[in-house]
Design an enzyme around this catalytic site. Structure first.
Site, mmCIF file in Angstrom:
data_model
loop_
_atom_site.group_PDB
_atom_site.id
_atom_site.type_symbol
_atom_site.label_atom_id
_atom_site.label_comp_id
_atom_site.label_asym_id
_atom_site.label_seq_id
_atom_site.Cartn_x
_atom_site.Cartn_y
_atom_site.Cartn_z
ATOM 1 N N LYS A 292 0.845 -1.198 0.000
ATOM 2 C CA LYS A 292 0.000 0.000 0.000
ATOM 3 C C LYS A 292 0.880 1.248 0.000
ATOM 4 O O LYS A 292 0.634 2.201 -0.740
ATOM 5 C CB LYS A 292 -0.924 -0.002 1.228
ATOM 6 C CG LYS A 292 -2.054 -1.011 1.112
ATOM 7 C CD LYS A 292 -2.803 -1.211 2.421
ATOM 8 C CE LYS A 292 -3.809 -2.351 2.284
ATOM 9 N NZ LYS A 292 -4.470 -2.721 3.531
ATOM 10 N N GLN B 66 -4.874 -1.695 9.698
ATOM 11 C CA GLN B 66 -4.630 -2.970 9.019
ATOM 12 C C GLN B 66 -5.151 -4.125 9.879
ATOM 13 O O GLN B 66 -4.754 -4.278 11.027
ATOM 14 C CB GLN B 66 -3.118 -3.137 8.758
ATOM 15 C CG GLN B 66 -2.760 -4.375 7.976
ATOM 16 C CD GLN B 66 -3.288 -4.363 6.538
ATOM 17 O OE1 GLN B 66 -3.235 -3.345 5.852
ATOM 18 N NE2 GLN B 66 -3.815 -5.484 6.077
ATOM 19 N N ASP C 48 -10.792 2.832 4.004
ATOM 20 C CA ASP C 48 -11.183 1.443 3.793
ATOM 21 C C ASP C 48 -12.700 1.283 3.619
ATOM 22 O O ASP C 48 -13.178 0.197 3.292
ATOM 23 C CB ASP C 48 -10.750 0.610 5.018
ATOM 24 C CG ASP C 48 -9.623 -0.341 4.669
ATOM 25 O OD1 ASP C 48 -9.329 -0.489 3.469
ATOM 26 O OD2 ASP C 48 -9.048 -0.937 5.601
#
Ligand code: NAD
Length: 290
Positions: free
Chosen positions: A57, A101, A124
């Site tokens: 990422k 995460q 997200d």
């Protein structure tokens, strides 16, 4: 013997194209601003798979001109310390996207951490506010993996409207938002899960089959409707007899590609699309700020 094989839905190539477009967009948006877009990825502990995802990422961010403000916390970090970090990032003007995460170490409550993220920085798309917006069909930041599936279908002109779609898996990360997005685009949607008695029948009824169960190669060609579009979200590491490991999806690719019309590979399908959608969400949040 008929050796017809499905067309590959190339997520890797499309993700590259999206990143090139985003890089241009960042350049033109940045003209009128005094800072680049910013993304903060919070990682807790040393899960090796998570470390690879976080690195990918951050690398993708660097490529298109997004600044990374990520932090890596030791496994024993407490809930309060993480909440304080999220509040700090919510207030940080340089940061447009924040993500935690997953998975987190056992002692942490992921859901309550997600609640702390400013919904407008929820890169997200997993904050309950953004999930609610999806449920209501309102604009908002969308969950990256199902959004990546929808974008890939669109690229290949596969219109879900009027089609039978089946989603295997009902997680909040993939299955549920996936079903809602297919519904939003006018598919007739069935959701199957671990308690579905006849999974094969559900799978075989689908014109568009999305598999997100986390079970290596559970869907074989005989469970697929001829001419269907098969989207394999699963990423599983399996070890063969010689001890070497490789990545496989939830679909048995070799048999499925003999039956389907379109199919995603693993790797190179939905994985790169998920990262592309994360970057797109971050740039979207950035574009909304003056
Ligand atoms: P999860 O474990 O949270 O959910 C799995 C779902 O599948 C559950 O709803 C469960 O009911 C269902 N399921 C499990 N076994 C089943 C069975 N035998 N029959 C029918 N349904 C069954 O997993 P998740 O987070 O949704 O992820 C699913 C898969 O997708 C995993 O392999 C994960 O690694 C992968 N994934 C990939 C990406 C990506 O970027 N490509 C992103 C997220 C998840």
């Amino acid at each position: 013997m008929d050796t017809k094989t499905a067309q590959i839905l190339d997520g890797k190539a499309l993700a590259q194209k999206i990143q090139t477009e985003l890089k241009q967009r960042v350049k033109s948006l940045q003209g009128g601003r005094n800072r680049p877009p910013g993304l903060a990825v919070l990682m807790v502990g040393d899960n090796p798979a998570s470390a690879v995802y976080v690195r990918n990422k951050e690398r993708a961010c660097a490529k298109i001109g997004i600044a990374s403000y990520g932090k890596h916390f030791p496994a024993e970090t407490g809930q309060t310390e993480l909440e304080e970090e999220i509040h700090r990032l919510n207030a940080d003007e340089r940061v447009d996207g924040i993500l935690v995460q997953l998975p987190l170490p056992q002692h942490l409550d992921a859901i309550s951490l997600l609640y702390q993220i400013d919904p407008d920085k929820d890169a997200d798309g997993l904050h309950p506010m953004n999930m609610g917006r999806l449920l209501r069909g309102e604009p908002g930041l969308r969950s990256c993996t199902p959004a990546g599936v929808m974008r890939l279908l669109q690229e290949y002109h596969i219109d879900p409207a009027g089609k039978q779609a089946a989603v295997i898996g009902r997680s909040i990360l993939v299955g549920k938002p996936m079903a809602l997005m297919l519904l939003e685009t006018n598919a007739t949607v069935t959701v199957a899960h671990s308690r579905t008695p006849d999974l094969a029948a559900v799978a075989r009824s689908a014109d568009i089959l999305v598999v997100a169960a986390g079970r290596p190669e559970m869907i074989s060609g005989d469970m697929i409707k001829p001419g269907a579009t098969v989207v394999d979200v699963g990423i599983n590491s399996v070890t063969d007899g010689t001890g070497s490991s490789r990545l496989v999806g939830d679909v048995h690719f070799e048999s499925a590609q003999q039956v389907a019309q379109f199919i995603t590979p693993v790797p190179g399908g939905i994985g790169p699309m998920t990262v592309a959608m994360l970057l797109a969400n971050t740039v979207e949040s950035y574009s909304k700020k003056s």
